[in-house]
Scaffold this motif. Structure first.
Motif, short mmCIF file in Angstrom:
data_model
loop_
_atom_site.label_atom_id
_atom_site.label_comp_id
_atom_site.label_asym_id
_atom_site.label_seq_id
_atom_site.Cartn_x
_atom_site.Cartn_y
_atom_site.Cartn_z
N THR A 4 22.23 16.65 8.22
CA THR A 4 22.77 15.60 9.09
C THR A 4 21.70 14.83 9.87
N ALA A 5 20.43 15.21 9.73
CA ALA A 5 19.32 14.48 10.36
C ALA A 5 18.04 14.94 9.68
N ALA A 6 17.05 14.03 9.57
CA ALA A 6 15.82 14.40 8.87
C ALA A 6 14.62 13.66 9.43
N ALA A 7 13.49 14.38 9.50
CA ALA A 7 12.21 13.81 9.91
C ALA A 7 11.28 13.82 8.70
N PHE A 8 10.79 12.63 8.32
CA PHE A 8 9.94 12.46 7.15
C PHE A 8 8.64 11.77 7.55
N GLY A 9 7.76 11.58 6.56
CA GLY A 9 6.57 10.79 6.80
C GLY A 9 5.53 10.91 5.71
N GLY B 81 19.32 20.42 9.57
CA GLY B 81 18.33 19.34 9.59
C GLY B 81 17.25 19.59 8.57
N TYR B 82 16.38 18.58 8.39
CA TYR B 82 15.25 18.70 7.47
C TYR B 82 14.02 18.11 8.12
N PHE B 83 12.85 18.75 7.89
CA PHE B 83 11.58 18.28 8.44
C PHE B 83 10.51 18.51 7.38
N GLY B 84 9.91 17.42 6.90
CA GLY B 84 8.84 17.57 5.91
C GLY B 84 8.01 16.31 5.78
N LEU B 85 6.69 16.48 5.68
CA LEU B 85 5.76 15.38 5.53
C LEU B 85 5.07 15.48 4.18
N ASN B 86 4.49 14.36 3.74
CA ASN B 86 3.75 14.32 2.47
C ASN B 86 4.67 14.81 1.33
N MET B 87 4.27 15.86 0.61
CA MET B 87 5.12 16.38 -0.46
C MET B 87 6.45 16.85 0.08
N GLY B 88 6.46 17.29 1.35
CA GLY B 88 7.72 17.66 1.98
C GLY B 88 8.69 16.49 2.08
N THR B 89 8.16 15.28 2.16
CA THR B 89 8.99 14.08 2.11
C THR B 89 9.41 13.78 0.69
N ALA B 90 8.49 13.96 -0.27
CA ALA B 90 8.80 13.69 -1.67
C ALA B 90 9.95 14.55 -2.16
N ILE B 91 10.06 15.76 -1.65
CA ILE B 91 11.16 16.65 -2.00
C ILE B 91 12.35 16.43 -1.07
N GLY B 92 12.08 16.21 0.20
CA GLY B 92 13.15 16.11 1.19
C GLY B 92 14.01 14.88 1.08
N VAL B 93 13.43 13.75 0.66
CA VAL B 93 14.24 12.53 0.55
C VAL B 93 15.30 12.68 -0.56
N ARG C 287 25.32 32.05 16.73
CA ARG C 287 24.94 31.12 15.66
C ARG C 287 24.17 29.94 16.23
N ALA C 288 23.29 29.37 15.40
CA ALA C 288 22.47 28.24 15.82
C ALA C 288 22.23 27.34 14.62
N PRO C 289 21.90 26.07 14.85
CA PRO C 289 21.61 25.17 13.74
C PRO C 289 20.43 25.65 12.91
N LEU C 290 20.38 25.17 11.67
CA LEU C 290 19.33 25.52 10.73
C LEU C 290 18.51 24.29 10.39
N VAL C 291 17.19 24.43 10.42
CA VAL C 291 16.29 23.36 9.99
C VAL C 291 15.55 23.83 8.74
N LEU C 292 15.61 23.03 7.69
CA LEU C 292 14.86 23.28 6.47
C LEU C 292 13.53 22.55 6.58
N MET C 293 12.43 23.22 6.26
CA MET C 293 11.10 22.61 6.36
C MET C 293 10.42 22.59 5.00
N GLY C 294 9.93 21.42 4.61
CA GLY C 294 9.19 21.29 3.36
C GLY C 294 7.70 21.18 3.64
N HIS C 295 6.89 21.95 2.89
CA HIS C 295 5.44 21.93 3.11
C HIS C 295 4.76 20.83 2.29
N GLY C 296 3.51 20.57 2.62
CA GLY C 296 2.74 19.54 1.94
C GLY C 296 2.15 20.04 0.64
N GLY C 297 1.62 19.11 -0.15
CA GLY C 297 1.02 19.45 -1.42
C GLY C 297 -0.22 20.32 -1.25
#
Length: 254
Positions: free
Chosen positions: A167-172, A145-157, A38-48
């Motif tokens: 438990t941790a997230a990268a936005f922008g 974790g979560y990683f998403g920029l632009n629209m990925g941030t709009a959904i991820g926040v 088993r390993a951690p899972l990162v969810l990624m959100g794409h941009g608009g």
């Protein structure tokens, strides 16, 4: 509750890529080609205007898998990728195109449309996470974790604000208008990137959103350049950030 239904699979350079659906929502899951632990899972959100397997998304997923051994999942947002556009999607896209053609600010339209998409996407993401955690290689005990920029941030926040499994997230790269209220509810570690010379998002707007996060550990990365000039090394930084907080060592020089 829907389960993950895999529809295609490829493997290259140590990364296994599987297309899946959860209900009617299409997604992609990247995993290490070898090893069954088993390993951690990162969810990624794409941009608009892009989709789950856009080049930037695939590149980030490969970094996270190859360097940290993570599982990485992405789904198409409503009206994007393999999902049909509705009348509201077409209306908002036309409004954005008209504003750009007229040289008018597009931000208010993007904020409004992304907020609408987030209302639809957050429940889909939570259902997808439920389904992915049923897989034996992911399970319910590992960090997310979560990683998403632009629209990925709009959904991820808003997703991170209501989803305690993250438990941790990268936005922008987004405005604070519809997100500051959600950001004030987020206390997990955050890394946030903004472009100092962004022609769409004034730097004070980016700083206001960063300031709104209630996280005790949060890091701001501000780079010179326009909206689409975010340095590629920021992806490497996000990988290191997620590795640090999800309990994995980065195995390359990145």
């Amino acid at each position: 509750m829907h389960s993950v239904h895999f529809t295609a699979e490829t493997s290259s350079n140590g990364v296994r890529e599987r297309d899946f659906t959860v209900g009617e929502v299409p997604g992609a899951l990247w995993s290490p080609s070898t090893g069954s632990g088993r390993a951690p899972l990162v969810l990624m959100g794409h941009g608009g205007g892009t989709h789950k397997k856009a080049p930037a998304m695939t590149g980030r997923a490969q970094l996270l898998v190859a360097e940290c051994g993570f599982h990485v999942a992405a789904i198409d947002a409503p009206g994007h990728g393999g999902r049909p556009r509705g009348a509201h999607d077409e209306q908002e896209i036309a409004a954005m195109q008209q504003a750009m053609a007229a040289g008018e600010p597009v931000g208010p339209i993007v904020v409004r449309y992304n907020a609408h998409l987030a209302e639809r996407a957050v429940p889909e993401w939570r259902a997808t996470l439920d389904a992915l955690q049923e897989l034996p290689e992911i399970g319910t005990e590992g960090p997310v974790g979560y990683f998403g920029l632009n629209m990925g941030t709009a959904i991820g926040v808003p997703l991170t604000a209501v989803e305690p499994r993250i438990t941790a997230a990268a936005f922008g790269l987004h405005w604070p208008d519809a997100l500051a209220e959600y950001a004030r509810r987020i206390t997990v570690p955050i890394e946030y990137a903004l472009q100092w010379d962004d022609e769409h998002i004034p730097r004070q707007s980016g700083l206001a959103l960063f300031d709104a996060f209630a996280s005790k550990e949060k890091t701001l990365h501000a780079n010179a350049g326009a909206h689409k000039e975010l340095p590629r090394f920021e992806a490497d930084s996000a990988v290191r950030f997620l590795a640090r907080h999800l309990g994995r060592a980065v195995t390359s020089s990145a």
